[in-house]
Scaffold this motif. Structure first.
Motif, short mmCIF file in Angstrom:
data_model
loop_
_atom_site.label_atom_id
_atom_site.label_comp_id
_atom_site.label_asym_id
_atom_site.label_seq_id
_atom_site.Cartn_x
_atom_site.Cartn_y
_atom_site.Cartn_z
N SER B 36 10.42 7.47 0.29
CA SER B 36 10.61 6.31 -0.57
C SER B 36 9.50 5.30 -0.27
N VAL B 37 8.85 4.83 -1.33
CA VAL B 37 7.81 3.81 -1.17
C VAL B 37 8.40 2.48 -1.59
N MET B 38 8.35 1.48 -0.71
CA MET B 38 8.93 0.18 -1.04
C MET B 38 7.89 -0.92 -0.91
N GLY B 39 8.24 -2.06 -1.45
CA GLY B 39 7.33 -3.20 -1.38
C GLY B 39 7.55 -4.12 -2.55
N PRO B 40 7.11 -5.39 -2.44
CA PRO B 40 7.29 -6.33 -3.55
C PRO B 40 6.43 -5.97 -4.75
N SER B 41 6.68 -6.66 -5.87
CA SER B 41 5.87 -6.43 -7.07
C SER B 41 4.39 -6.66 -6.76
N GLY B 42 3.54 -5.78 -7.28
CA GLY B 42 2.11 -5.97 -7.09
C GLY B 42 1.61 -5.52 -5.74
N SER B 43 2.45 -4.85 -4.97
CA SER B 43 2.00 -4.44 -3.64
C SER B 43 1.24 -3.11 -3.69
N GLY B 44 1.22 -2.47 -4.87
CA GLY B 44 0.42 -1.25 -4.98
C GLY B 44 1.24 0.02 -4.97
N LYS B 45 2.57 -0.09 -5.09
CA LYS B 45 3.42 1.09 -5.06
C LYS B 45 3.07 2.08 -6.17
N SER B 46 3.08 1.55 -7.39
CA SER B 46 2.83 2.44 -8.53
C SER B 46 1.41 2.99 -8.48
N THR B 47 0.47 2.14 -8.06
CA THR B 47 -0.91 2.62 -7.96
C THR B 47 -1.00 3.78 -7.00
N LEU B 48 -0.32 3.65 -5.88
CA LEU B 48 -0.33 4.73 -4.89
C LEU B 48 0.23 6.01 -5.51
N LEU B 49 1.33 5.83 -6.23
CA LEU B 49 1.97 6.99 -6.84
C LEU B 49 1.03 7.65 -7.87
N ASN B 50 0.35 6.80 -8.63
CA ASN B 50 -0.57 7.33 -9.64
C ASN B 50 -1.75 8.04 -9.00
N VAL B 51 -2.20 7.50 -7.88
CA VAL B 51 -3.30 8.16 -7.17
C VAL B 51 -2.84 9.52 -6.66
N ILE B 52 -1.66 9.54 -6.08
CA ILE B 52 -1.13 10.82 -5.59
C ILE B 52 -0.95 11.80 -6.74
N ARG B 210 12.09 9.23 4.77
CA ARG B 210 11.01 8.47 5.35
C ARG B 210 10.71 7.35 4.37
N ILE B 211 10.49 6.16 4.89
CA ILE B 211 10.23 5.02 4.02
C ILE B 211 8.87 4.43 4.36
N ILE B 212 8.09 4.21 3.29
CA ILE B 212 6.77 3.61 3.50
C ILE B 212 6.80 2.22 2.88
N ASN B 213 6.40 1.21 3.63
CA ASN B 213 6.38 -0.16 3.10
C ASN B 213 4.95 -0.58 2.81
N LEU B 214 4.77 -1.15 1.62
CA LEU B 214 3.45 -1.62 1.22
C LEU B 214 3.49 -3.13 1.02
N LEU B 215 2.37 -3.78 1.35
CA LEU B 215 2.22 -5.21 1.03
C LEU B 215 0.75 -5.45 0.72
N ASP B 216 0.46 -5.98 -0.45
CA ASP B 216 -0.92 -6.25 -0.86
C ASP B 216 -1.83 -5.03 -0.68
N GLY B 217 -1.28 -3.88 -1.02
CA GLY B 217 -2.11 -2.68 -1.02
C GLY B 217 -2.26 -2.04 0.34
N ARG B 218 -1.61 -2.57 1.35
CA ARG B 218 -1.76 -2.07 2.72
C ARG B 218 -0.44 -1.52 3.21
N MET B 219 -0.49 -0.41 3.91
CA MET B 219 0.74 0.10 4.52
C MET B 219 1.09 -0.75 5.73
N ILE B 220 2.29 -1.33 5.68
CA ILE B 220 2.63 -2.20 6.81
C ILE B 220 3.71 -1.60 7.68
N GLY B 221 4.04 -0.38 7.44
CA GLY B 221 5.03 0.18 8.36
C GLY B 221 5.68 1.41 7.79
#
Lengths: 799, 224
Positions: B36-52, B210-221
């Protein structure tokens, strides 16, 4: 896969019925126009295809130069035939001398018909490859035989056997039917060859033709040939070009050049200018071809614009398909197959439109174009046409739509780019540039016709009729008939003439006068007329006097026209003598007694030719010209004239022509072009407007929210209308700037063909531009006002 | 290993400056994972998914999918790759409105050149499995949101992908429908399908192992 494509395309069409109707309807109209033009072109280009040996048939042509002007035509002298037969026979497979196509009366028992045909030599049926139905191919062998077309034979004899029956020609000669041949179809040079009479008969029965046997300067005959199998037109022309010059010294000064004019050029490339072949109708064939392509292009542009404008709706689908694994070329195929479906549907509709309108078109274009149901070639061409149109209309949308990136379009925020509307605007400009150019073209053609129509003809053509009197029955009857007609109250004056009022049948040279410049090679239009001619036509005498019965000397008198005075370089023509230059057997000199106003006898687009109206002392009249009684209606007058005519000539069909109608015929070809281009222009504009209408409704829909916001902020209906219409008006203004110079250039070129022509003025163009703007405003306003009137509360809620 | 991102950067140019959408993302995904990829709006979740999912490019770094270097492949090869191994599930379902349920399911197979009988069998199988046989002739607009997403998942599955990418698959659904979809994902994962989902909801995220947290395009945990 394609099933899936077609299914989606079909459901899209059904879902957006308005767009589909505009798309398919517009395309169908465009295709119908192109199809009709295509059929017409095919008909023109296959002219003379009936004749089996068409590639080897030619008409002998002659060019001669008078005063530096070279004239070219098919008229040749009789001695040429013998010279060719004696010295150049190898070049020809067949030769046939021929008269011109003339009307004769064919009588059988009670029936009397007027039909047109030629006197021709024996090999004519071979050259023309006539399809003999009954009788013998060598049907001109006997001097008293006649060959009839099937329809003529049927009109005379009905179901009875025609061969061997004797018919009377012009109430003079009994001729036996030797053969019946299949009618020559309409789009062929000999379509009015309804009978053929033997050449020998022609010669035997006319003194002037017998006399012409050794007259090299009497160019009054035609010679059709089929060249030998082992040679070419060019080779034969090379061999015979100087035959006349070499054998006859008298005409050397005119430098007569002979050449073969091939049958394939007769109809489409028959114009000569100063001895050089300069095309002819072929110009119009290509002109209309170009128009057809342009109209189709306009319809294709609609398709492109509406497809790309609606791209947002399709964008999602493109995104999904791509993310599922579709490659770009698969999407291109998909959109192309969609356009193929639309084009195929439109083509079906176009065929229906063509079938419904073909009769009207034929009437307008004076054609007998039939829908080629059974021609495999046509259906092959149709398939090609559909495919190429689908490609033309569909390739841009296909490339554009398939280029979307799924990431962009699936986010749901896709609005095209800032410039995504630019190609659409360019296409709209192209459409309107074409339409405006069409409008200008049509206006100019119409104006030129009107200009020439309003040209003073020099005589009073209303209430004037002419009766052909070429049969011997009329000999010596003129004075009697004149008094009978006048006494009946149907006519107030009558005169004879040797050619119709609206034509010149004869030209003459060979006269000398005091003050004639040295080496001047004169050429006059020559008409024999009776005393009453000027009076009958209301032809104004501007100097001297009219013919008069009071002067016996008027038998050698002549009236000349104003142009002739200038042409001859004389100041005081009255009383001048025209002396025959023939040294052996000169005619008596002619005395000029008066000058008449110029009257238009030939083309209304050309200057009047120098003309002589010679007193008809020989009785050469070929026509009675009657001035109808203006107190009565024309139909009353005609009924009386027919009755009187029948009393005296019961065996001759009563035939007449109104001179003003004959004169009107001179405009027929230009009017036809004018009418056709007006119709095609109307279609072009309609199709363009259809596209514009679709685009506006799309834009209005796209900007619903913006309009809502603007209205909430206080914009009036007018503000919104102005905003929506303004964008499109700008485009139309740009297209005007493109269209005007092009149209000016093309139409100015067209007008150069007419010595008497209208001057292109700025208001022609202003009118066209104004018209285009007005049409645009009307088209755009409907949707713009609808959008402007929408309740903003509603449109803002739609989010 | 199914896929590996190494130091992936993605940026856009704005006013002469790089604005980073993804910043130095490194990620390894093994077959059979549920992420699961989590994070606030604009953190790059969808972009990451599209890249994958290979729908979007990146500007720096490398991406290996089943030993193929994606960043070096041509568009056509890339399309072949994801056509074969990846299925997408969207928040807004993205079914084609003009096609019926049956035809929507059939579409991915058309692009993979299956024969007609194969396609019929596979679609019938899918309809059966998701219990939507009765809906096969309906158009998407005639279905509820949950049903549409069911079709969406079925469509993603029909070409038997190794990896399912789901961008907020329950975002447009009510909680009961959402739960159904998540249960479905868990079942699929149990069968061996790798799943990467983007989500806002902690509850849905918990389905992932497994949960991936994104913030401003960066994996934070990363958590498990």
């Amino acid at each position: 896969m394609y099933k899936n494509f077609i299914k989606i395309a079909w459901r899209n069409l059904m879902k957006n019925k308005g767009y589909s109707a505009i798309n398919i309807g517009g395309l169908a109209l465009g295709m119908a126009v192109t199809l009709v033009i295509g059929l017409w072109m095919e008909d023109e280009l296959t002219y003379n295809d009936y004749f089996g040996h068409r590639d080897r048939i030619a008409l002998m042509y002659q060019s001669q130069t008078f005063n530096g002007e070279t004239g070219t035509g098919p008229a040749i002298p009789r001695p040429l035939e013998m010279a060719l037969r004696e010295g150049y026979a190898d070049n020809f497979k067949y030769m046939a001398m021929s008269s011109w196509n003339n009307a004769q009366y064919l009588n059988y028992e009670e029936k009397s018909l007027s039909r047109t045909g030629n006197f021709m030599q024996r090999q004519a049926p071979e050259i023309l490859d006539l399809h003999i139905i009954k009788g013998e191919r060598d049907g001109l062998r006997e001097m008293n035989s006649i060959m009839l077309s099937e329809s003529t034979a049927h009109a005379l004899f009905g179901e009875e056997e025609a061969i061997g029956r004797v018919i009377e020609v012009n109430s003079e000669h009994d001729m036996m039917v030797s053969a019946v041949y299949e009618d020559i179809p309409a789009n062929n040079s000999f379509h009015d060859l309804q009978f053929i009479l033997p050449w020998d008969h022609y010669v035997a029965n006319s003194e002037w033709i017998r006399d012409a046997e050794d007259q090299w300067s009497n160019n009054s005959f035609q010679l059709f040939v089929q060249i030998a199998d082992n040679t070419t037109m060019e080779q034969v022309t090379q061999a015979i070009k100087d035959v006349k010059k070499d054998l006859n010294e008298d005409t050397v000064e005119f430098n007569p050049q002979l050449f073969l004019f091939p049958m394939k050029d007769w109809y489409l490339r028959g114009n000569f200018e100063n001895g050089v072949q300069v095309g002819g109708r072929i110009k119009y064939v290509w002109l209309f071809g170009i128009i057809g392509v342009f109209v189709l292009l306009l319809a294709c542009i609609n398709f492109m614009n509406l497809s790309t404008a609606r791209s947002e709706k399709r964008a999602k689908e493109v995104g999904i398909r791509k993310s599922i694994g579709s490659q770009r070329n698969q999407l291109i195929y998909q959109f192309l197959s969609e356009s193929f479906l639309v084009v195929a549907l439109a083509y079906g509709l176009a065929i229906v439109i063509v079938l419904l309108s073909l009769d009207h078109f034929n009437e307008l274009a004076r054609k007998e174009v039939a829908f080629p149901w059974s021609h495999l070639r046509f259906w092959g061409a149709s398939l090609l046409f559909i495919l190429s149109t689908a490609l033309l209309a569909g390739s841009y949308p296909a490339l554009y739509l398939s280029s979307f990136r799924p990431v962009d379009v699936l986010k749901g925020t896709f609005k095209g780019g800032k410039y995504s509307g630019t190609p659409r605007k360019v296409l709209v400009v192209v459409q309107f540039a074409v339409s405006v150019a069409f409008i200008i073209g049509t206006v100019v053609v119409m104006q030129q016709i009107n200009y020439a129509k309003n040209r003073p003809v020099g005589y009073d053509k209303e209430g004037l009729i002419q009766l052909p009197t070429m049969s011997q029955d009329f000999e010596g009857k003129f004075d009697l008939m004149r008094s009978e007609f006048i006494a009946s109250g149907a006519a107030i004056e009558m005169a004879t003439s040797s050619s119709p009022t609206t034509q010149i049948w004869s030209n003459r040279a060979g006269y000398d006068w005091d003050g004639k410049p040295e080496g001047f090679q004169e050429d006059f239009a020559w008409t024999y007329v009776s005393t009453e001619y000027a009076k009958t036509l209301n032809l104004k005498i501007v100097a001297g006097r009219d013919f008069s019965k009071d002067f016996a000397s008027d038998s050698n008198a002549v009236l000349i026209n104003q142009t002739a005075v200038k042409y001859m370089g004389i100041t005081d023509p009255i009383g001048l003598l025209l002396k025959d230059e023939d040294e052996e057997n000169p005619d008596e000199p002619l005395k000029i007694i008066g000058v008449v106003e110029d009257m238009i006898a030939q083309s209304p687009y050309e200057p009047v030719k120098q003309g002589m109206y010679v007193f008809d002392k020989y009785g050469n009249g070929s026509f009675y010209n009657l001035r109808l009684n203006p107190e009565q209606s024309a139909s009353q007058n005609l009924a009386v004239i027919e009755r009187v005519f029948k009393e005296h000539f019961p065996d001759i069909p009563f035939q007449y022509d109104f001179v003003d109608e004959q004169y009107g015929e001179k405009f027929a070809s230009e009017e036809r072009i004018g009418n056709l281009s007006a119709i095609f222009t109307a279609f072009a504009i309609f199709i363009s407007c259809l596209g514009l209408f679709g685009l506006t409704s799309f834009v209005a829909e796209q900007r619903t929210k913006e309009i809502g916001v603007r209205k909430v902020l206080g914009a009036s209906v007018f503000n919104v209308w102005n905003m929506l219409s303004g964008d499109f008006l700008k485009l139309v203004v740009i297209s005007c700037f493109i269209a005007v110079p092009i149209a000016y250039y093309v139409m100015n070129g067209w007008l150069q063909d007419y010595p008497y022509r209208v001057v292109l003025s700025w208001w022609n163009f202003a009118l066209a531009i104004l018209g285009a703007l007005l049409i645009t405003i009307l088209t755009v306003s409907f949707q713009a006002i609808k959008a402007a009137n929408a309740n903003p509360v509603k449109s803002l809620r739609t989010e | 290993m199914l896929l590996e991102l190494k130091n992936v950067f993605k940026w856009v140019q704005q006013g002469g400056q790089h604005v980073f959408l993804l910043k130095d993302i490194s990620l390894q995904v093994e077959e059979g994972e549920f992420i699961s990829v989590m994070g606030p709006s604009g953190s790059g979740k969808s972009t990451l998914l599209n890249v994958i999912g290979m729908l979007d490019d990146f500007d720096e770094g490398s991406y290996t999918f089943l030993d193929d270097p994606v960043h070096l492949l041509k568009a056509k090869h890339r399309a072949n790759l994801y056509k074969q191994y990846i299925g997408f599930v969207f928040q807004a379902y993205h079914l084609i409105d003009e096609l019926t349920v049956y035809e929507n399911l059939e579409m991915p197979l058309l692009y993979k050149k299956h024969s007609g009988s194969e396609r019929r069998a596979m679609v019938a199988d899918m309809l059966d499995r998701f219990n939507i046989v009765g809906k096969k002739d309906l158009f998407p607009t005639q279905l509820s949101g949950g049903q549409q997403q069911l079709v969406g998942v079925a469509r993603a599955l029909i070409s038997q992908p190794k990896l399912i990418l789901a961008d907020e698959p329950t975002g447009n659904l009510n909680s009961r429908q959402g739960e159904e979809i998540m249960e479905l994902f868990r079942e699929l994962n149990d069968e061996g399908v790798t799943i990467i989902q983007v989500t806002h909801s902690e509850k849905n995220a918990a389905y992932g192992r497994r949960i991936i947290n994104l913030l401003d395009g960066r994996m934070i945990g990363e958590g498990r």
